[in-house]
Each structure stands twice: as C-alpha cells, then as structure tokens.
Design an enzyme around this catalytic site. Structure first.
Site, mmCIF file in Angstrom:
data_model
loop_
_atom_site.group_PDB
_atom_site.id
_atom_site.type_symbol
_atom_site.label_atom_id
_atom_site.label_comp_id
_atom_site.label_asym_id
_atom_site.label_seq_id
_atom_site.Cartn_x
_atom_site.Cartn_y
_atom_site.Cartn_z
ATOM 1 N N ASP A 44 64.042 54.736 17.004
ATOM 2 C CA ASP A 44 63.556 53.751 16.940
ATOM 3 C C ASP A 44 64.381 52.573 17.812
ATOM 4 O O ASP A 44 65.067 53.060 18.527
ATOM 5 C CB ASP A 44 63.646 53.315 15.404
ATOM 6 C CG ASP A 44 65.234 53.074 14.817
ATOM 7 O OD1 ASP A 44 66.134 53.157 15.758
ATOM 8 O OD2 ASP A 44 65.395 53.613 13.663
ATOM 9 N N LYS A 65 60.714 49.316 15.677
ATOM 10 C CA LYS A 65 59.970 48.544 15.092
ATOM 11 C C LYS A 65 61.117 47.193 15.316
ATOM 12 O O LYS A 65 62.252 47.302 15.084
ATOM 13 C CB LYS A 65 59.818 48.112 13.597
ATOM 14 C CG LYS A 65 58.710 49.395 13.195
ATOM 15 C CD LYS A 65 58.611 49.440 11.764
ATOM 16 C CE LYS A 65 59.721 50.003 10.904
ATOM 17 N NZ LYS A 65 59.267 50.166 9.642
ATOM 18 N N MET A 177 70.165 41.858 9.102
ATOM 19 C CA MET A 177 68.712 41.310 9.262
ATOM 20 C C MET A 177 68.565 40.084 8.942
ATOM 21 O O MET A 177 67.446 39.668 8.547
ATOM 22 C CB MET A 177 67.635 42.428 8.593
ATOM 23 C CG MET A 177 67.819 43.772 9.202
ATOM 24 S SD MET A 177 66.657 44.912 8.334
ATOM 25 C CE MET A 177 67.395 44.981 6.744
#
Length: 511
Positions: A44, A65, A177
């Site tokens: 990823d 992503k 995040m």
C-alpha cells in the site's frame, strides 16, 4: 469461522505483514522472511517500496489508498488477496501494510476474508507509526514524570465520533490520520476538557528522511501545521511529553552538512540480490533510497564446458575474478563437482577490487593480487604475470573485453570461461515511475549505465563511480553525469550529493 493454521510454507497461504512506519530498517525479521517466501506481494501507499527488495522475484501489486481518494476499495483488496492466494492451484501472498497490521490498518478485515475463504494466514505485527513517529521526533509517548498512559485515536472523521470526554484520564493522545481535521479535533478536545495550553506536536513522514515536525499547543497546533505546510501522512501527539522534543530530539537534529541529501531520493542501481552497502551510505547522508535491480544472474548456458575447465586447471597461472558474483558462482560450481577450495591450490588468484577480495576471503581464500585502483583496466595493467603466462577469467557472457585487450597487449595469454549469465531485469510501471522521479541515480559500472539506459532512458541525473563508468554513461546517452573523486562507495555517495547540489544551481565538480 475459525481460521486454518497450516504450515506457513504451505500454499495457498497469506502473510499479513506490518511494514513499519517508513524506515526500512524497522521491518521485522519475520516480515523480511515472509516477503522472501512470497509469490505475490500486495503493498500500500505507506509501505516503503524499498522493502520490495526482499522479494525480487515476486509479482508486486500496488493497492494503495491515499487520504480520501481511494485507488482501490477495501472490499476489492480483500477479494484480490483471496483470488491471488488461490491462483494457479495455490500461492503464497504477502500483504504489506504500512505500520502495524491491526492498528487502524484494517488488517482484521483482511484476516476475516482469508478465514471465510478457508485460506491459511499469519499476522506479522509491525512497528506502528503511533509510537515510532513520535520517537524519531524525540517524543516518548510515556514518561515516568509526565505520562503514565497513552491512547491511539483515529483522526479520520469518516470513522465516526471520537467521544473525547471518555479520555479525560489519559495522559498522552496520539492521533493518526488527523492532519486534515486538526482544527476540529483540537476544538473538540478543548470542549471535552483538555487544557488549550497542553503541548502538542505533529510529525509528517516520521522515521524517513522526509520527516518534518511542527510544535505548539493544543490551541495552536493546527495553525502551526498549516504554516509549516505539513500534510498526510502525519501523527499528532497531545500531552506533556511533547515538551521533551527540545531535549530528546535526535533523528532530525543532525547538522545539515552531515545530511546533504536530506529529503532527496537516490536510486541505487544494483546488480545483485540483498542489501546494498551504498544504500546505507546514502541513507546516512539523509536520502530516501530506491534500490533498483538492473540485472539478474542466471545459470551458465554451457555448464558442461565450464565444469570440464574447472576440473582441469593444468597450466593456468592466474585465476581472474572481477565481481562478487563470480566468487559466489565459482564456489557453487566447485561444490557441484564435489570439490572445494583445495582444488585451487597452486593457482594465484587476482581480485578486481577490495570488495571482490573480501568476498573471496569470506570463502577462506586470500587474493594474491588486487590492483591499486579497482577496475579491469588497472587489473590488466598491474597484474604481475609474465608474458606467456596463462590467465583464466571466470565471468559472465557479457564481460567487457578491456581486460583481455590489456593482458594480450602485454603478451599474457587470456582465456575466458562463462561462469554465470547476466540478464536484464524488468520493472513494473510503478517501479519505473519511481526510478524516473529520483533526484539522482548511482552507477557503479559501465554495464549498469547501459542497463539503466535500456530500462529507463537517459533523461536522468547520474553519479558514476570513476572515469570509466562515467565514460560508459556518456556513451550510453546520459548528459548529466557527476564523477566520484575515486572508485569507492563513499566517494560515490558523495558524488550523489554533488549531483543534487548541481541540480539546485551550485557548481558540481568532476563533470
């Protein structure tokens, strides 16, 4: 449904691997082993592509992503893991995930997909950025005098409400995040009872050469992040421990002149499997490293002829070894013949440079001669062989003729035996794009220059190990060439820094 637990060597089998926070040195030993065993690797956005060097022969698939722009949905990733594991009657699949598998990594969903499909799997925990990024910024998440507890939270509002009032007794908060929502998160934490003057810090690209840090208080950290231009991926720490950065800062406290490649990407071309000593040197100068295999080694096309020559070395005065691979392949073939180093008794052995000599020493043999400067040209000129003496060069099918020409001109007899074959490597589209985006590419040989040109074109800035390699690079079509001051890995790493300085407008020597 209960997960199957077959041997990790069975197929189909899935390894869910935590890649760590970005520094490739933080991958676990078990993670590296699982990558080496893999037939297919799904990686990823936050998994350092440099880790793919552990699986050079595996099929690699990017399933990244980034933020809210999904390249592929989680459901599609789950299905792809299962499909690849079942492909061709069963494969070993490695799912390489940034940080830790189960810390906001949705690894639990991927494990469930394997369990429901009846596919055996293992979980290889990784170092989470929640701890590592603050640590590399000089911020411990706990400290006996400042914090006896910590909580890790998602700052992604898409994941639902945080219920910050429940965290009133937790000393340190670590937000993953959350950089995009930092204004709202700070406001909500203050409303939930946190002191606006609580120290805070945000770490972008923690543990990597791109690491940047903004500091402030809970009330000011969002503005500090905006002013510094920090974006995802980033980790925010809220708590008294953030004060300790001033005292414990270490990773990004190295003087700038000791890290001339900070924030840059250096593509280190290599012609062998495994870690590169040059990669470690450029990392020490602050660079992010992209290791690029340009060739792969294969078996000789005529093993019978090679073995016949190795069995009977009568009349040979000097054995010439001009690469580490030649040493490795020589002993492989001796073992196949039921022989060992004693078979070489009576021969004198020349190594093309100190690296080859060290590899020879690892097999218990001392090089009788190493030229003053590494390279075929110097080996041909300096080899203490008399006219008429027979030399046997054990090499690949594409060895340059410079050694042969130099020895023949001196009246020394030259023979060549194909010990192994050199074949061009292939790169997928993503790897090729990363290579072309690198700030500088290192070249340690003329063959590396030619392979690089064939693989990625010549619109690249390159640093060459010595004049011979530089000449070969220019002949291959490269125009932006910086030459190392001497043919050593240290000098080549310095040349990479010089090449970057030249791109930034400073004069670069050796051009």
């Amino acid at each position: 449904m209960t997960a199957q637990t077959p041997s990790p060597l069975s197929r189909p089998f899935v390894s869910l691997i935590g890649a760590g926070p970005g520094d490739p040195g933080l991958l676990t030993l078990r993670g590296a082993e699982a990558l080496r065993q893999a037939d297919v690797v799904l990686f990823d956005y936050l998994a350092n592509p440099e880790l793919l060097r552990h699986c050079p022969d595996a099929e690699t698939i990017y399933v990244g992503k980034k933020g809210f722009s999904d390249y592929i949905s989680q459901e599609q990733i789950n299905a792809l893991i299962v499909d690849k594991a079942r492909e061709g009657g069963g494969k070993r699949v490695a799912r390489l995930k940034g940080g830790d598998v189960f810390v906001f990594g949705r690894g639990g969903e991927e494990a469930e997909a394997c369990a429901h499909a009846g596919i055996g799997f293992e979980v290889v925990p990784g170092v989470t950025s929640a701890i590592a990024a603050p640590a590399y910024a000089g911020i411990p998440v706990t400290h006996r005098e400042a914090a006896r507890s910590f909580a890790v939270l998602t700052g992604n509002t898409k994941e639902g409400g945080a219920h910050y009032e429940r965290l009133s007794g937790v000393d340190t908060l670590v937000l993953l995040m959350g950089v995009r929502n930092l204004d709202q998160i700070s406001t909500d934490l203050i409303k939930a009872g946190r002191d606006p003057q609580t120290p805070a810090a945000t770490v972008q690209w923690g543990t990597t050469p791109r690491q940047r840090v903004a500091t402030g208080t809970l009330a000011t950290i969002a503005g500090a992040v905006r002013e510094a231009g920090l974006e995802a991926p980033a980790v925010t720490v809220v708590g008294e421990v953030a004060r300790l950065r001033d005292t414990l800062r270490w990773f990004d406290a190295v003087p700038e002149h000791h890290r001339p490649l900070a924030g840059r990407t250096v593509a280190v071309t290599r012609t062998r499997d495994g870690a590169s000593a040059l990669a470690d040197l450029v990392r020490a100068r602050g660079a992010g490293v992209l290791e690029v295999p340009l060739i792969r080694f294969a078996e000789t096309g005529n093993e019978a002829a090679l073995h016949a020559r190795l069995r009977d070395l009568t009349g040979v005065a000097w054995l010439l070894l001009t690469s580490n691979q030649a040493v490795t392949a020589l002993f492989t073939h001796l073992r196949r013949l039921g022989l060992d180093a004693r078979h070489l008794a009576g021969l004198r052995i020349a190594a093309v440079g100190p690296s080859t000599a060290r590899t020879l020493a690892e097999h218990g043999l001392h090089a009788d001669f190493v030229p003053s400067t590494p390279g075929a040209r110097h080996l041909a000129a300096e080899l203490p062989a008399q006219p008429g003496a027979v030399t046997l060069h054990l090499t690949s099918q594409v060895a340059e003729d410079e050694l042969e020409r130099g020895l023949t001109a001196r009246g020394v007899r030259y023979e060549r035996a194909e010990l192994y074959r050199t074949e061009p490597a292939t790169l997928d589209g993503g790897a090729l794009a990363r290579l072309r985006a690198a700030d500088v590419v290192t070249l340690a040989s003329g063959s590396a220059a030619r392979h690089l040109a064939a693989l990625a074109g010549t619109d690249l800035t390159v640093a060459a190990m010595g004049p011979q390699t530089a000449d070969a690079a220019r002949e291959a079509g490269f125009s932006r060439v910086t030459v190392a001051r001497e043919a050593t890995l240290e000098a080549l790493a310095d040349a990479a820094a010089q090449a970057v300085l030249h791109r930034d407008g400073a004069p670069s020597p050796g051009r």
